[in-house]
Design a protein around this motif. Structure first.
Motif, PDB file in Angstrom:
ATOM      1  N   ARG A 196      44.451  27.309  48.645  1.00 27.81           N
ATOM      2  CA  ARG A 196      43.631  28.293  47.937  1.00 27.81           C
ATOM      3  C   ARG A 196      44.384  29.617  47.817  1.00 27.81           C
ATOM      4  O   ARG A 196      44.411  30.252  46.757  1.00 27.81           O
ATOM      5  CB  ARG A 196      42.323  28.494  48.697  1.00 27.81           C
ATOM      6  CG  ARG A 196      41.274  29.316  47.971  1.00 27.81           C
ATOM      7  CD  ARG A 196      40.124  29.654  48.925  1.00 27.81           C
ATOM      8  NE  ARG A 196      39.500  28.483  49.465  1.00 27.81           N
ATOM      9  CZ  ARG A 196      38.416  27.900  48.946  1.00 27.81           C
ATOM     10  NH1 ARG A 196      37.868  28.400  47.861  1.00 27.81           N
ATOM     11  NH2 ARG A 196      37.896  26.831  49.515  1.00 27.81           N
ATOM     12  N   THR A 197      45.042  30.032  48.897  1.00 27.64           N
ATOM     13  CA  THR A 197      45.807  31.281  48.894  1.00 27.64           C
ATOM     14  C   THR A 197      47.015  31.184  47.969  1.00 27.64           C
ATOM     15  O   THR A 197      47.315  32.110  47.199  1.00 27.64           O
ATOM     16  CB  THR A 197      46.265  31.626  50.314  1.00 27.64           C
ATOM     17  OG1 THR A 197      45.114  31.805  51.147  1.00 27.64           O
ATOM     18  CG2 THR A 197      47.091  32.905  50.336  1.00 27.64           C
ATOM     19  N   VAL A 198      47.738  30.061  48.019  1.00 27.09           N
ATOM     20  CA  VAL A 198      48.918  29.866  47.181  1.00 27.09           C
ATOM     21  C   VAL A 198      48.551  29.970  45.700  1.00 27.09           C
ATOM     22  O   VAL A 198      49.218  30.667  44.919  1.00 27.09           O
ATOM     23  CB  VAL A 198      49.577  28.502  47.482  1.00 27.09           C
ATOM     24  CG1 VAL A 198      50.576  28.129  46.391  1.00 27.09           C
ATOM     25  CG2 VAL A 198      50.265  28.524  48.839  1.00 27.09           C
ATOM     26  N   VAL A 199      47.485  29.290  45.304  1.00 28.80           N
ATOM     27  CA  VAL A 199      47.076  29.289  43.893  1.00 28.80           C
ATOM     28  C   VAL A 199      46.626  30.684  43.476  1.00 28.80           C
ATOM     29  O   VAL A 199      47.012  31.179  42.405  1.00 28.80           O
ATOM     30  CB  VAL A 199      45.959  28.254  43.653  1.00 28.80           C
ATOM     31  CG1 VAL A 199      45.385  28.395  42.244  1.00 28.80           C
ATOM     32  CG2 VAL A 199      46.500  26.844  43.871  1.00 28.80           C
ATOM     33  N   THR A 200      45.831  31.341  44.304  1.00 29.78           N
ATOM     34  CA  THR A 200      45.352  32.690  43.974  1.00 29.78           C
ATOM     35  C   THR A 200      46.520  33.652  43.829  1.00 29.78           C
ATOM     36  O   THR A 200      46.591  34.422  42.863  1.00 29.78           O
ATOM     37  CB  THR A 200      44.371  33.187  45.047  1.00 29.78           C
ATOM     38  OG1 THR A 200      43.242  32.315  45.087  1.00 29.78           O
ATOM     39  CG2 THR A 200      43.904  34.607  44.746  1.00 29.78           C
ATOM     40  N   ASP A 201      47.440  33.631  44.792  1.00 25.96           N
ATOM     41  CA  ASP A 201      48.602  34.533  44.733  1.00 25.96           C
ATOM     42  C   ASP A 201      49.426  34.293  43.472  1.00 25.96           C
ATOM     43  O   ASP A 201      49.920  35.240  42.846  1.00 25.96           O
ATOM     44  CB  ASP A 201      49.476  34.344  45.974  1.00 25.96           C
ATOM     45  CG  ASP A 201      48.837  34.896  47.241  1.00 25.96           C
ATOM     46  OD1 ASP A 201      47.817  35.608  47.128  1.00 25.96           O
ATOM     47  OD2 ASP A 201      49.346  34.617  48.337  1.00 25.96           O
ATOM     48  N   ALA A 202      49.588  33.029  43.094  1.00 23.60           N
ATOM     49  CA  ALA A 202      50.391  32.707  41.913  1.00 23.60           C
ATOM     50  C   ALA A 202      49.724  33.204  40.634  1.00 23.60           C
ATOM     51  O   ALA A 202      50.392  33.754  39.746  1.00 23.60           O
ATOM     52  CB  ALA A 202      50.618  31.193  41.837  1.00 23.60           C
ATOM     53  N   ILE A 203      48.423  33.021  40.526  1.00 18.54           N
ATOM     54  CA  ILE A 203      47.704  33.477  39.334  1.00 18.54           C
ATOM     55  C   ILE A 203      47.812  34.991  39.199  1.00 18.54           C
ATOM     56  O   ILE A 203      48.094  35.523  38.122  1.00 18.54           O
ATOM     57  CB  ILE A 203      46.241  33.020  39.394  1.00 18.54           C
ATOM     58  CG1 ILE A 203      46.148  31.497  39.213  1.00 18.54           C
ATOM     59  CG2 ILE A 203      45.396  33.731  38.332  1.00 18.54           C
ATOM     60  CD1 ILE A 203      44.761  30.931  39.441  1.00 18.54           C
ATOM     61  N   VAL A 204      47.615  35.689  40.308  1.00 16.57           N
ATOM     62  CA  VAL A 204      47.681  37.155  40.282  1.00 16.57           C
ATOM     63  C   VAL A 204      49.106  37.620  39.989  1.00 16.57           C
ATOM     64  O   VAL A 204      49.320  38.577  39.246  1.00 16.57           O
ATOM     65  CB  VAL A 204      47.172  37.730  41.620  1.00 16.57           C
ATOM     66  CG1 VAL A 204      47.408  39.229  41.686  1.00 16.57           C
ATOM     67  CG2 VAL A 204      45.685  37.426  41.785  1.00 16.57           C
ATOM     68  N   ALA A 205      50.101  36.941  40.582  1.00 16.24           N
ATOM     69  CA  ALA A 205      51.498  37.325  40.370  1.00 16.24           C
ATOM     70  C   ALA A 205      51.897  37.215  38.906  1.00 16.24           C
ATOM     71  O   ALA A 205      52.793  37.933  38.448  1.00 16.24           O
ATOM     72  CB  ALA A 205      52.417  36.453  41.235  1.00 16.24           C
ATOM     73  N   ARG A 206      51.245  36.340  38.163  1.00 18.60           N
ATOM     74  CA  ARG A 206      51.530  36.187  36.736  1.00 18.60           C
ATOM     75  C   ARG A 206      50.708  37.131  35.872  1.00 18.60           C
ATOM     76  O   ARG A 206      50.722  37.041  34.645  1.00 18.60           O
ATOM     77  CB  ARG A 206      51.300  34.741  36.300  1.00 18.60           C
ATOM     78  CG  ARG A 206      52.361  33.779  36.818  1.00 18.60           C
ATOM     79  CD  ARG A 206      53.722  34.077  36.215  1.00 18.60           C
ATOM     80  NE  ARG A 206      54.769  33.234  36.804  1.00 18.60           N
ATOM     81  CZ  ARG A 206      56.028  33.268  36.435  1.00 18.60           C
ATOM     82  NH1 ARG A 206      56.409  34.111  35.494  1.00 18.60           N
ATOM     83  NH2 ARG A 206      56.922  32.486  37.021  1.00 18.60           N
ATOM     84  N   GLY A 207      49.981  38.039  36.517  1.00 14.73           N
ATOM     85  CA  GLY A 207      49.280  39.080  35.778  1.00 14.73           C
ATOM     86  C   GLY A 207      47.891  38.719  35.308  1.00 14.73           C
ATOM     87  O   GLY A 207      47.330  39.403  34.446  1.00 14.73           O
TER      88      GLY A 207
END
Length: 409
Positions: A196-207
Motif C-alpha cells: 500500500r505504501t509503495v503504490v501510494t508513494d509511486a503515484i505521488v512521486a509521479r505528480g
C-alpha cells in the motif's frame, strides 16, 4: 545466441529457425520494457546473456516459469524455462512477456506473492496487447462473485488493479516508479500495508493526487463494467472485457429500506438500486454507516446516452457517508459500491435508503430560541435540486450554502 539471449532447445523436436524466432521475440520484449525505463534483468554469475530453455516434453498447456539464482540482498538473477514448447504461438508470446517481467522484477526486489503476479500479467497485456492466457483468471476474479479479495486466483486475476493504476495514474511511468520504490525495501516478503505504501508513494512521486486506496476504489468501480474502463488498454480481449460483475439488486420499497452487510479485507460489495414500478420518486437518499474508518462508498451511474460516471463519495466522519441521487428519464442504472480498504479486518455496514418523493413539502417552524435550521442536499456532478419557498411572515431572510465549490441560488 543473439546479442542479449541464449536459447537452449532440443534439435530433435525444434529447429534452429524456431529457436532463432524465440530469441528475436525475447529481444523485442526486452526493447519494449527497456523503452519504458525498466532495469535489465540481472544475469547469472559469469554469463553475458540471459538464458532461456525450451522444454518440449513437459506436457500440459503452454506455460513458462522464471527461476531465481545468485541472490544478493533483495535482488537476484534469473533464467526462464518455457514448457511444452512446440512453436512461437500467441500464447507463448504472452507467457514470455509475463516471465521476462518477472526477471525484471527480480532486478529490483525478488519479492513473491499476489502483487508480483498481477504486475507480470500487466506486463503481458501491455506488451502483447492480448490477455487470452489470463482471461479465465480475470473472469474468475471479477465475473460471478462480488468479492475482490486480492489473494484470489493467486493474484493473476488481480491484474485489474495495476491496470487501474495504469489507466488512472500515469501509465507505465507509474508502474516503473512502483518498482523503483520497491527496490528501496530490503525485505523480500512485503506485507499488504507495505505494498500500500509503495503504490501510494509511486503515484505521488509521479505528480498525481492519489493513493493505493484510490487505485483500489477505481479498480472496484471499473470491474463493475470492465468493457467501458479497460477497453483502450485491452480492446482485444474476448472474455473478461465483456463481463459484468454480479450486483445484488436492491428494490427501494416504500419510503425507507434498511439492510446490513459484511465484507472481508480488500473486498467490495455491489448493489444495483431499483425502484418498484408503483413508486414515484424524485430521488433516493442513501446513508451508509461503517463499523470502522476504512469503509468507503462509491456511486456508479449510467445514463440513457451511455455515459458511465463514478463518484468517489466523501464521508461526513470516519464511519458514515451518504448520497442523494435523482431519478428521471435520463438514468438507466444506479449502483452502490461498498469497499473495505482495511488491510486485515472485516467490515460491517448498514445501508438506509429513503425515497424522496416528487414535490416534497417541508414545513419549517422557527422557535424564538432557534438561530438557524439547515437541510442538507447532496449533489453529484451534473445533478441539481429545485426548491420553491413560501414565507408566511415578513422580515430579512438569509440563505447560505456550504461545499467545496460555489453554488447558485
Amino acid at each position: 545466441s543473439n546479442s542479449y539471449f541464449t536459447i537452449h532447445y532440443d534439435s530433435s523436436v525444434n529447429t534452429l529457425t524456431e529457436a532463432q524466432a524465440v530469441a528475436t521475440y525475447f529481444s523485442t520484449v526486452r526493447s519494449l520494457y527497456m523503452n519504458m525505463g525498466f532495469n535489465t534483468p540481472i544475469l547469472e554469475t559469469g554469463e553475458t546473456r540471459f538464458h532461456v530453455y525450451l522444454d518440449p516434453g513437459s506436457g500440459g498447456s503452454a506455460a513458462a516459469s522464471t527461476y531465481k539464482v545468485n541472490f544478493s540482498g533483495n535482488k537476484c538473477a534469473s533464467y526462464i524455462i518455457v514448457f511444452n514448447f512446440k512453436s512461437l504461438t500467441d500464447a507463448v508470446r504472452q507467457r514470455i512477456a509475463h516471465e521476462y517481467f518477472h526477471a525484471i522484477q527480480n532486478a529490483y526486489n525478488h519479492d513473491s506473492g499476489w502483487f508480483k503476479e498481477s504486475m507480470a500479467n500487466w506486463g503481458k497485456i501491455i506488451i502483447t496487447g492480448q490477455s487470452s492466457t489470463c482471461d479465465s483468471q480475470i473472469s474468475s476474479f471479477i465475473g460471478s462473485s462480488d468479492s475482490l479479495d486480492s489473494s484470489a486466483s493467486m493474484g493473476y486475476g488481480a491484474v485489474v488493479l495495476p491496470l487501474a493504476i495504469h489507466y488512472k495514474f500515469g501509465g507505465s511511468d507509474t508502474i516503473l516508479e512502483i518498482y523503483e520504490e520497491y527496490g528501496t525495501y530490503s525485505s523480500t516478503d512485503l506485507s499488504t500495508n507495505q505494498i500500500r505504501t509503495v503504490v501510494t508513494d509511486a503515484i505521488v512521486a509521479r505528480g498525481y493526487s492519489g493513493s493505493f486506496n484510490l487505485a483500489y476504489r477505481a479498480m472496484s468501480a471499473y470491474v463493475y463494467r470492465p468493457y467501458v474502463w479497460y477497453y483502450e488498454i485491452c480492446s482485444g480481449s474476448t472474455n473478461w472485457s465483456n463481463n459484468t460483475i454480479a450486483a445484488k439488486t436492491t428494490y427501494a420499497a416504500g419510503e425507507t429500506m434498511t439492510f446490513s452487510g459484511n465484507t472481508a479485507s480488500l473486498t467490495s460489495d455491489y448493489y444495483t438500486i431499483k425502484l418498484p414500478t408503483n413508486v414515484s420518486a424524485a430521488s433516493v437518499k442513501v446513508e451508509v454507516s461503517f463499523s470502522n474508518s476504512n469503509g468507503y462508498l462509491q456511486k456508479y451511474t449510467i445514463n440513457t446516452s451511455g455515459t458511465h460516471t463514478v463518484s468517489y463519495v466523501g464521508k461526513t466522519n470516519d464511519t458514515s457517508t451518504f448520497i442523494e441521487h435523482g431519478f428521471g428519464n435520463s438514468l438507466n442504472d444506479l449502483a452502490l459500491i461498498i469497499s473495505n480498504l482495511d488491510g486485515s479486518e472485516s467490515l460491517t455496514y448498514t445501508v438506509k435508503m429513503t425515497i424522496m418523493p416528487t414535490n416534497e413539502d417541508i414545513n419549517i417552524v422557527y422557535a424564538n430560541d432557534v438561530r438557524y435550521l439547515e437541510r442538507p442536499v447532496y449533489l453529484g456532478a451534473g445533478e441539481c435540486a429545485e426548491f420553491t419557498v413560501t414565507f408566511h411572515s415578513n422580515g430579512s431572510k438569509l440563505f447560505q450554502t456550504f461545499g467545496t465549490k460555489d453554488t447558485k441560488l
